[in-house]
Structures are given as structure tokens and as C-alpha cells.
Scaffold this active site. Structure first.
Site, short mmCIF file in Angstrom:
data_model
loop_
_atom_site.label_atom_id
_atom_site.label_comp_id
_atom_site.label_asym_id
_atom_site.label_seq_id
_atom_site.Cartn_x
_atom_site.Cartn_y
_atom_site.Cartn_z
N GLU A 1 0.80 -1.24 0.00
CA GLU A 1 0.00 0.00 0.00
C GLU A 1 0.83 1.28 0.00
OE1 GLU A 1 -2.93 -0.51 3.11
OE2 GLU A 1 -3.45 -2.50 2.37
N GLU B 1 -5.97 -10.89 -1.58
CA GLU B 1 -6.79 -10.67 -0.37
C GLU B 1 -8.26 -10.59 -0.73
OE1 GLU B 1 -5.46 -7.35 2.01
OE2 GLU B 1 -3.35 -7.76 1.61
O1 9MR Z 1 -7.48 -8.14 8.21
C1 9MR Z 1 -6.39 -7.52 8.91
C2 9MR Z 1 -6.83 -7.07 10.27
O2 9MR Z 1 -7.23 -8.15 11.07
C3 9MR Z 1 -5.70 -6.32 10.96
O3 9MR Z 1 -6.16 -5.75 12.17
C4 9MR Z 1 -5.17 -5.21 10.05
C5 9MR Z 1 -3.93 -4.55 10.62
O4 9MR Z 1 -2.91 -5.48 10.82
O5 9MR Z 1 -4.82 -5.71 8.77
C6 9MR Z 1 -5.88 -6.36 8.10
O6 9MR Z 1 -5.44 -6.84 6.87
C7 9MR Z 1 -5.11 -5.87 5.88
C8 9MR Z 1 -3.92 -6.39 5.11
O7 9MR Z 1 -2.85 -6.66 5.98
C9 9MR Z 1 -3.49 -5.41 4.04
N1 9MR Z 1 -4.60 -5.06 3.18
C10 9MR Z 1 -5.81 -4.63 3.83
C11 9MR Z 1 -6.25 -5.67 4.88
C12 9MR Z 1 -7.55 -5.26 5.53
O8 9MR Z 1 -7.39 -4.07 6.25
#
Ligand code: 9MR
Length: 463
Positions: free
Chosen positions: A182, A297
Site C-alpha cells: 500500500e 486478499e
Molecule cells: O485483516 C487484517 C486485520 O485483522 C488487521 O487488524 C489489520 C492490521 O494489521 O490488517 C488487516 O489486513 C489488511 C492487510 O494486511 C493489508 N490489506 C488490507 C487488509 C484489511 O485491512
């Protein structure tokens, strides 16, 4: 599962799924040939894992270490998926919460469970580029801030990447790492972040993206290294600018020898998503660059981000069907493009997901399969009825005679979308006619397929 937290980072409760009673005891019903048929079982006969194994290099799911040890959860993961990505556990704040102090227990746990289940593992994510998104806050330790000088930041970045990627170098199960996550803003430019201190990459100096990929390659020469982002999947429609920015970021860096092997398309979408033809076109253009495209994802929520099912009239049979169609269409795009080797859903069950009110995953809150499981099974078996239904509903202009998902060019669809948006009925009709005629001609001509992109860097170099 015993010992897993009851609350998420944001303080909300971790939901509990309940198991279905079967004659063999209390265990969530997992349908296998010979099982008695319940509503769930009539959806499918055996795990998706076997069906997916030959079709894709990885058919994965994000796995949450909190729930490992729960046999129902683990069975779902191992029966249906050939790979896992740690949803949490390997992020910066998990592995280096304090400067110089590395803790790998959570990351290790997900990898070890995958190895024990004979699955592959995607490292996620070595670094997070922007500190401004809500979810990034969890992945971004407080000490990583602008009190660090540019030189300290550069050293910190290199050490972090080398330590994390290097720890798992040589582990057979590890097929890829998301190295940078990102970095782009919605216009397709590199967003503002702490890392801007490292410079823009002009004048021969490495910016943070160059630095991270070089350090990762050094630490693990055989691992596929990915740039991962959201809203970059479709090169048409509202994500066209960011998708172009991602393409340029990768193309320009590869031309300079920065080792980016793959683009991770997150695909956090919803049941109204209607840009799959643009996703497929983007997979193709990345392939032409020699880059793999990974669906990293995907989840398909019943409502756009920030809304719940209730906001859009509730979870209905029509929603579940539309959801299944979107999953099938993206999977078909991936199966049809040689550059797309990997397809991962962002979780397994609606009970454990960052979009908890939106029922975005393949299995419901009781771990029972939803229609999307059947849609994926059918699509893997070359039955394209769900895909046809998606194109008929969501992208009628691109529904081919055989219902195929192929789009032969991105530009005409962008124009079509612009015209549709502008509400010019005459021009739209003309454009639809022209697009259909062009598709017909293209379908008749010999389709030049890309050579399959090998999955390891060394194999690619041997080409
Ligand atoms: O789904 C993930 C959530 O449980 C966590 O709290 C968060 C922060 O670590 O990250 C979420 O996953 C993200 C992923 O790592 C990157 N793309 C977006 C995802 C959803 O926010």
C-alpha cells in the site's frame, strides 16, 4: 479455541462460531463423499483444495493465528486451501514492536501450521508504506516515526527487511513475500509517508521501495517478491489511475533492475463489483511485463466498505448469489491469464474477518459453505455458468457468445464506462456495437497466449 483473545485490537469482541452436531460428534460439518446430506453438504462433496491444486500454483486463505488450534477452523483451512497468508503476526508491529527487538513467535506459528498441513505460505507483509490508513495503524509501531533521521530510517528499513525475509529464506513452503504494502494513493502516485525522507529515487539514490526490494532479494534470492495494494486490480473504471500508477511503479523499477516479481491485487470488493474484465486486462498487461499477478486478499462484501448488510437491505439469497458470481468471475480471470498464478481469499469464515458485518468470505459464521464455494468448485471444473451470470448481470457489454470473460483491450471499456457515466445513450449504443464487433473479430483471430511465467526468479532468469 482455547487461549485465543476475545477482543480485537480495536476492542470489539471476537465472534464465536458454533459447531453443527453430526452423528460423529460435535464438529462443524465438513462434507465429504458419503456424508449424509444437509443443506451445507448439498453444496459440495469434497474440499476445494483438491479441485484447486492442479489449476493454480496457490489457492490460499488468510489465516489468523489466534484461531489455530481450533480443530474446526484448522480443518476448513486444510481441506480447502493449498496455501495460507498470515492475516496478522508477521507485520512490522508484530515482529519488531520495539527497535531492534525481533519476535517471530506469531509469524512462525502460522508458517509451522501451514508446513504441518502441507500448505504453502505467503509472507505478509514485510513493510507497510503509508501510515495513514486505519488498518495500517495496527501494523505500524509507534517508535517508527519522524524523529528518526533519513540515514537511521534507511538502516532501520534494510535491517527489518533482511531480518524478516532472511529468517524464512530456504523454507520450502514460502512461495512469496509481500515486500511493500500500500504505497500508492488513489491518483496512482506514491503517497505521502514517513518513508519520503529516503528521497524519491531520483539521481540514482534508492527510494524506500527500491531499498526494500533489493534488501529482500539479498536476503532470499529464490522468493517471489511482490508489491501489494488495493484498488489497483482493474485497469478500467474508477481504479484505472491507481492501477496505472502501480503498473508504472513496477515497470519503471524493473527497468532499473529493482527485483519486483509480482503484483498483489488485494481485491477487497463487494457484490456490486463490475470491473472484472478490467482486472483480467490488467493481469495480461502485467504478464507482458514479465510480472506475475496474484489475487492476494479477495473478499466480496455484501455492502461497500463502511456499510453493513443491513444498510443495503440485508443478506438475501440474491446477495449470496451475486457474491458467488463475483468470486467466480475473478477466479476465471485468473485461471484464463497465464500471468495469474495465485488466488487467496482474505480469511476463511464470516466469523473471523475484518469486515465482520458484511459476510464477505466463502464459509458462513458457522463454518458452513456458502454458494461461493459451489461457484468456485464449478469454475475450477470449467463450468462457467456463474461467470456467465456475472457478465450478464454486471458487465453485459462484455458478455461473449460463449460467456467467456476475456476482454481483449482496456481502452474501449474505459471509453464505454465514461460514456455510460456521462449518460449519452446514442453514443453508448454505438460503443456497445463497436465493442461487440471488435470482440467477434478478435475471437476469430488466433489468440496469442503468454508463455507461463515461471514461479521462481531463477527459473525466470533461465528463460
Ligand atoms: O485483516 C487484517 C486485520 O485483522 C488487521 O487488524 C489489520 C492490521 O494489521 O490488517 C488487516 O489486513 C489488511 C492487510 O494486511 C493489508 N490489506 C488490507 C487488509 C484489511 O485491512
Amino acid at each position: 479455541a482455547s487461549g485465543h483473545p476475545t477482543k480485537y485490537h480495536d476492542g470489539t469482541m471476537v465472534p464465536k462460531y458454533s459447531s453443527t452436531s453430526t452423528s460423529t460428534g460435535t464438529r462443524t460439518m465438513l462434507c465429504r463423499p458419503g456424508d449424509g446430506h444437509t443443506r451445507a453438504c448439498s453444496h459440495f462433496q469434497m474440499g476445494l483444495r483438491a479441485a484447486a491444486a492442479g489449476a493454480l500454483d496457490q489457492f490460499g486463505a488468510a489465516s489468523n493465528y489466534w484461531h489455530l488450534g481450533d480443530s474446526s477452523y484448522e480443518s476448513l483451512l486444510s481441506d480447502h486451501f493449498t496455501a495460507v497468508t498470515p492475516e496478522i503476526g508477521c507485520k512490522w508491529s508484530d515482529v519488531q514492536a520495539a527497535p531492534g527487538v525481533f519476535t517471530f513467535s506469531e509469524c512462525d506459528r502460522v508458517l509451522e501450521a501451514a508446513e504441518a498441513a502441507g500448505q504453502q505460505f505467503r509472507g505478509h507483509t514485510v513493510m507497510w508504506a503509508s501510515g495513514d490508513s486505519g488498518s495500517a495503524a495496527h501494523a505500524w509501531p509507534a517508535w517508527l516515526n519522524d524523529t528518526l533521521s533519513a540515514a537511521e530510517l534507511r538502516d532501520t528499513l534494510k535491517t527489518h527487511v533482511q531480518t524478516v525475509v532472511g529468517r524464512y529464506a530456504g523454507r520450502q513452503a514460502v512461495y512469496a513475500w509481500d515486500v511493500v504494502n500500500e504505497a500508492l494513493d488513489e491518483s496512482g502516485s506514491i503517497g505521502d509517508s514517513l518513508w519520503a525522507k529516503l528521497g524519491t529515487g531520483e539521481g540514482g539514490e534508492r527510494d524506500f521501495i527500491d531499498e526494500a526490494f533489493h534488501a529482500a532479494r539479498l536476503a532470499s534470492p529464490e522468493t517471489t517478491l511482490a508489491y501489494n495494494d488495493y484498488n489497483i486490480a482493474s485497469m478500467t473504471g474508477w481504479s484505472a489511475a491507481k492501477s496505472q500508477g502501480c503498473y508504472d511503479l513496477v515497470a519503471e523499477r524493473r527497468a532499473r533492475g529493482v527485483p519486483i516479481d509480482a503484483v498483489g491485487m488485494q481485491l477487497h470488493v463487494d457484490t456490486e463489483y463490475n470491473l472484472v474484465s478490467g482486472v483480467q486486462a490488467n493481469m495480461r498487461r502485467l504478464g507482458a511485463l514479465g510480472v506475475e499477478a496474484h489475487v492476494t486478499e479477495i473478499d466480496v462484501a455484501c455492502a461497500p466498505l463502511g456499510q453493513s448488510c443491513a444498510d443495503v437491505g440485508g443478506w438475501t439469497a440474491a446477495r449470496e448469489e451475486a457474491q458467488a458470481q463475483v468470486y467466480a468471475a475473478v477466479l476465471a480471470a485468473c485461471l484464463d491469464e497465464p500471468a495469474c498464478t495465485s488466488f487467496t481469499t482474505w480469511g476463511v469464515t464470516d466469523a473471523i474477518t475484518w469486515r465482520r458485518d458484511e459476510r464477505p468470505l466463502l464459509f458462513d459464521e458457522k463454518l458452513e459453505p456458502k454458494l461461493a464455494v459451489q461457484a468456485i468448485r464449478d469454475t475450477l471444473a470449467a463450468n462457467r455458468s456463474w461467470v456467465d451470470a456475472y457478465y450478464a448481470r454486471a458487465e453485459p457489454a462484455f458478455k461473449g457468445a460463449d460467456g467467456g470473460a476475456a476482454l481483449e483491450g482496456g481502452e474501449d471499456s474505459t471509453l464505454l464506462i465514461v460514456l455510460l457515466a456521462a449518460g449519452i445513450p446514442g453514443a453508448t449504443l454505438l460503443c456497445v456495437g463497436a465493442a461487440l464487433a471488435a470482440r467477434h473479430l478478435l475471437r476469430r483471430s488466433e489468440k496469442v497466449r503468454l508463455a507461463k511465467v515461471p514461479s521462481t526468479p531463477s527459473a525466470r532468469e533461465g528463460l
